[in-house]
Design a protein around this motif. Structure first.
Motif, PDB file in Angstrom:
ATOM      1  N   VAL A 110       0.836  -1.278   0.121  1.00  0.00           N
ATOM      2  CA  VAL A 110       0.095   0.035   0.021  1.00  0.00           C
ATOM      3  C   VAL A 110       0.768   1.177   0.059  1.00  0.00           C
ATOM      4  N   MET A 111       1.699   1.191   0.852  1.00  0.00           N
ATOM      5  CA  MET A 111       2.903   2.519   1.006  1.00  0.00           C
ATOM      6  C   MET A 111       3.389   2.846  -0.340  1.00  0.00           C
ATOM      7  N   TRP A 112       3.878   1.705  -1.079  1.00  0.00           N
ATOM      8  CA  TRP A 112       4.646   1.913  -2.123  1.00  0.00           C
ATOM      9  C   TRP A 112       3.944   1.854  -3.551  1.00  0.00           C
ATOM     10  N   ASP A 113       2.578   1.445  -3.542  1.00  0.00           N
ATOM     11  CA  ASP A 113       1.747   1.356  -4.522  1.00  0.00           C
ATOM     12  C   ASP A 113       2.452   0.262  -5.492  1.00  0.00           C
ATOM     13  N   LEU A 114       2.502  -0.793  -4.977  1.00  0.00           N
ATOM     14  CA  LEU A 114       3.249  -1.848  -5.823  1.00  0.00           C
ATOM     15  C   LEU A 114       2.594  -3.434  -5.655  1.00  0.00           C
ATOM     16  N   GLU A 115       2.653  -4.204  -6.453  1.00  0.00           N
ATOM     17  CA  GLU A 115       1.913  -5.598  -6.317  1.00  0.00           C
ATOM     18  C   GLU A 115       2.543  -6.141  -5.001  1.00  0.00           C
ATOM     19  N   PRO A 116       1.918  -6.882  -4.330  1.00  0.00           N
ATOM     20  CA  PRO A 116       2.499  -7.820  -3.213  1.00  0.00           C
ATOM     21  C   PRO A 116       3.876  -8.551  -3.473  1.00  0.00           C
ATOM     22  N   GLU A 117       3.556  -9.400  -4.573  1.00  0.00           N
ATOM     23  CA  GLU A 117       4.700 -10.360  -5.036  1.00  0.00           C
ATOM     24  C   GLU A 117       5.979  -9.375  -5.124  1.00  0.00           C
ATOM     25  N   GLU A 118       5.722  -8.347  -5.774  1.00  0.00           N
ATOM     26  CA  GLU A 118       6.954  -7.488  -6.169  1.00  0.00           C
ATOM     27  C   GLU A 118       7.568  -6.842  -4.880  1.00  0.00           C
ATOM     28  N   VAL A 119       6.814  -6.479  -4.011  1.00  0.00           N
ATOM     29  CA  VAL A 119       7.180  -5.947  -2.877  1.00  0.00           C
ATOM     30  C   VAL A 119       7.871  -7.028  -1.921  1.00  0.00           C
ATOM     31  N   GLU A 120       7.494  -8.486  -1.920  1.00  0.00           N
ATOM     32  CA  GLU A 120       8.146  -9.469  -1.301  1.00  0.00           C
ATOM     33  C   GLU A 120       9.457  -9.752  -2.041  1.00  0.00           C
ATOM     34  N   ASP A 121       9.809  -9.492  -3.061  1.00  0.00           N
ATOM     35  CA  ASP A 121      10.901  -9.534  -3.932  1.00  0.00           C
ATOM     36  C   ASP A 121      12.162  -8.494  -3.348  1.00  0.00           C
ATOM     37  N   ILE A 122      11.427  -7.345  -3.224  1.00  0.00           N
ATOM     38  CA  ILE A 122      12.175  -6.224  -2.901  1.00  0.00           C
ATOM     39  C   ILE A 122      12.516  -6.284  -1.446  1.00  0.00           C
ATOM     40  N   LEU A 123      11.632  -6.823  -0.397  1.00  0.00           N
ATOM     41  CA  LEU A 123      12.100  -6.950   0.807  1.00  0.00           C
ATOM     42  C   LEU A 123      12.995  -8.283   1.231  1.00  0.00           C
ATOM     43  N   GLN A 124      12.800  -9.099   0.370  1.00  0.00           N
ATOM     44  CA  GLN A 124      13.868 -10.360   0.331  1.00  0.00           C
ATOM     45  C   GLN A 124      15.333  -9.620  -0.041  1.00  0.00           C
ATOM     46  N   ASP A 125      15.389  -8.856  -1.024  1.00  0.00           N
ATOM     47  CA  ASP A 125      16.706  -8.294  -1.072  1.00  0.00           C
ATOM     48  C   ASP A 125      17.193  -7.486   0.019  1.00  0.00           C
ATOM     49  N   PHE A 126      16.386  -6.586   0.728  1.00  0.00           N
ATOM     50  CA  PHE A 126      16.855  -5.951   2.027  1.00  0.00           C
ATOM     51  C   PHE A 126      17.121  -7.006   3.005  1.00  0.00           C
ATOM     52  N   VAL A 127      16.418  -8.021   3.150  1.00  0.00           N
ATOM     53  CA  VAL A 127      16.965  -9.132   4.138  1.00  0.00           C
ATOM     54  C   VAL A 127      18.101  -9.742   3.839  1.00  0.00           C
ATOM     55  N   ASN A 128      18.521 -10.247   2.407  1.00  0.00           N
ATOM     56  CA  ASN A 128      19.717 -10.765   2.096  1.00  0.00           C
ATOM     57  C   ASN A 128      20.763  -9.855   2.395  1.00  0.00           C
ATOM     58  N   LYS A 129      20.606  -8.273   2.342  1.00  0.00           N
ATOM     59  CA  LYS A 129      21.864  -7.559   2.557  1.00  0.00           C
ATOM     60  C   LYS A 129      21.576  -7.056   3.931  1.00  0.00           C
ATOM     61  N   SER A 130      21.042  -7.698   4.848  1.00  0.00           N
ATOM     62  CA  SER A 130      21.133  -7.369   6.210  1.00  0.00           C
ATOM     63  C   SER A 130      20.598  -6.090   6.683  1.00  0.00           C
TER      64      SER A 130
END
Length: 551
Positions: free
Chosen positions: A406-426
């Motif tokens: 909702v905050m980023w106005d993106l599809e949930p699946e795309e958001v999950e991919d972005i968040l996974q990148d953040f998690v991977n990079k600590s």
């Protein structure tokens, strides 16, 4: 009583090496604490103009003292991470002293020290505490490389102590003899371009050839491909059972240069970095914080006292930074110079003034904001903007991906991919015990974002409100899932932080919002909203009444 003949002789034999290597400042702190050195003697040593002359003056004093002075000096060397020098004195410790009964296994046997020194493995930092569970876990994964080549990935936040843990894990005689009899070789990588990476590979090949006095092919490798093949040959034919430690890997392209079917331990902030290479891979995650007792032990060692004698502010500092190793070490190093500044450094932490908590240390960064910013800057520009939006999150709050969608106005699946990148990079943490997954930031990451974006806080909260209004234009969420719970709990706070007083008043006087929120979360949170924002509502009602009267 004079010093035993054996101890005296050993000190005289070791004197040239000691004079060359030791820095007396912190060693004398231990000697004074043990009652071996007087204040006048300390001043005499400090009055010498050069470091080497100070070392010579200290040793001259010790030669005139007794066995207790020899033992105290030995212990000071151990505590200040002069392991090699302490080992020179160990065999001649006076009989009957507890230190003489110990082997030197705590800092590694002479054989271990020689292997690690030749391989360029860093010594223990000046202030060091054991993290036995993590070290044992890492050693178990390294033992898995006994029968076949592969990768062990040690990952975690910047400043969490990955490099220290990697060095400590190989400080083990049995591990080296059984798994890596051909040696351990340490290479610091960091952020490199192709020319710097080539230089690192050339240096490593040269070190390997020199360590066994091998006759090289006659010229330095001129390209990455040539250097990679030279390294492959050396590790396969000359050092088949060796361990290569690549410290601080940032880029998968750099890692590919070392993909030569060998045994490799890497330290990194990005757990996905090894996806680009071939072979078996094991992971060890470094938790972001020390437990309270370990953190207090570090602070106590810096100020040369016992943990139970630390002031109350010490515990507050540890709790505030959640035991984050880099912060504990930076504050401890500062307190060693200014031992009366406990309240001052606690205040700086509370005010998030990280730039003023700065001190040269065994870590790669002299300040917390440097470490955090380095991770942030490697993100693509679009992801940096998205990460900046996380500034608005509350501490100790976990959010589902749908809130950020909702905050980023993106599809949930795309958001999950972005968040996974953040998690991977600590840069973000994920709670895998919940479904859907919940995401959260370390308190220090939130503090860093708040400080970096302190002039944009209002606008960032306003963005959240406007995105919510766009997504829920037909009315508030009604499902009662984790996403709707977030909005019912925090939407009013976002409006207040954005100073959107009219929107806040309109929302809280909306019958639809009141009924839905009471049904989903109960009346207590609703009542708390009216208590927290009552003054704003009163002003808006008064303003509206006056405007109505005028018209």
């Amino acid at each position: 009583m004079a010093m035993e003949e054996g101890a005296l002789s050993c000190l005289l034999r070791s004197r040239p090496v000691l004079e060359q290597d030791i820095k007396v400042t912190y060693l004398m702190d231990h000697l004074i604490s043990d009652g071996v050195l007087s204040g006048d003697e300390e001043e005499r040593v400090r009055s010498k103009p050069t470091r080497r002359e100070q070392a010579a003056a200290l040793l001259e004093l010790l030669l005139l003292k007794d066995n207790e002075a020899y033992v105290s000096f030995y212990n000071a060397l151990v505590r200040e991470s002069y392991g090699d020098l302490a080992n020179l004195l160990h065999t001649s410790l006076p009989l009957g002293s507890p230190e003489a009964q110990r082997s030197f296994t705590d800092a590694g046997t002479p054989r271990v020290q020689a292997v690690l020194r030749e391989g360029g493995v860093p010594q223990r930092p000046v202030v060091f505490v054991q993290r036995p569970r993590l070290v044992q876990q890492l050693r178990q994964q390294l033992q898995g490389l006994l029968k076949e080549p592969g990768w062990v990935v040690l990952h975690g936040m910047a400043g969490s102590g990955k490099s220290v843990l990697a060095a400590e894990a190989v400080r083990d005689h049995a591990l080296l003899e059984e798994c890596f009899p051909s040696g351990v070789y340490w290479l610091s990588i960091g952020q490199l371009d192709r020319s710097d990476l080539l230089a690192r590979l050339q240096t490593l090949c040269f070190r390997l050839e020199q360590s066994q006095e091998l006759q090289g092919p006659g010229r330095t490798p001129g390209s990455l491909e040539e250097a990679k093949e030279r390294l492959r040959f050396l590790l396969l034919r000359r050092f088949p059972r060796s361990l290569l430690i690549l410290d601080d890997i940032w880029d998968s392209s750099a890692l590919k240069a070392f993909d030569v079917h060998s045994r490799v331990l890497i330290t990194t902030r990005d757990r996905s970095i090894a996806d680009a290479v071939n072979g078996v891979r094991q992971e060890v995650e470094v938790e972001s914080g020390l437990d309270e007792d370990k953190a207090l032990e570090i602070l106590a060692m810096y100020v040369n006292t016992k943990p139970q004698q630390l002031p109350e502010q010490a515990r507050s500092i540890v709790q505030l930074c959640k035991g984050f190793p880099l912060v504990v070490s930076l504050v401890g190093a500062l307190l060693r110079d200014f031992p009366d500044r406990w309240a001052y450094y606690l205040t700086l932490l509370r005010r998030k003034q990280f730039r003023r908590i700065r001190k040269s240390s065994s870590y790669d960064y002299d300040a917390l904001d440097q470490a955090m910013d380095a991770s942030f800057q490697v993100l693509p520009e679009d992801q940096r903007e998205l990460y900046r939006d996380l500034t608005v999150l509350e501490k100790d709050t976990k959010v589902p991906a749908q809130v950020l969608a909702v905050m980023w106005d993106l599809e949930p699946e795309e958001v999950e991919d972005i968040l996974q990148d953040f998690v991977n990079k600590s840069l973000l943490f994920r709670d895998c015990h919940q479904r859907p997954y919940l995401y959260y930031l370390h308190d220090l990451q939130l503090d860093f974002l708040a400080e970096q974006n302190r002039n944009q806080i209002e606008a960032l909260h306003a963005k959240v409100v406007h995105q919510y209004q766009k997504h829920y234009s037909q009315g508030p969420p009604t499902s009662g899932d984790t996403e709707s719970l977030y909005w019912f709990r925090f939407l009013t706070q976002h409006m207040a932080q954005a100073k959107l007083t009219k929107e806040l008043s309109s929302l809280m006087f909306s019958l639809d919002w009141v009924i839905t929120k009471a049904r989903v979360v109960g009346p207590s949170p609703l009542i708390n909203d009216y208590v927290d924002h009552g003054a704003v509502l009163d002003r808006e009602v008064t303003t509206a009444t006056l405007e109505h009267s005028v018209t």
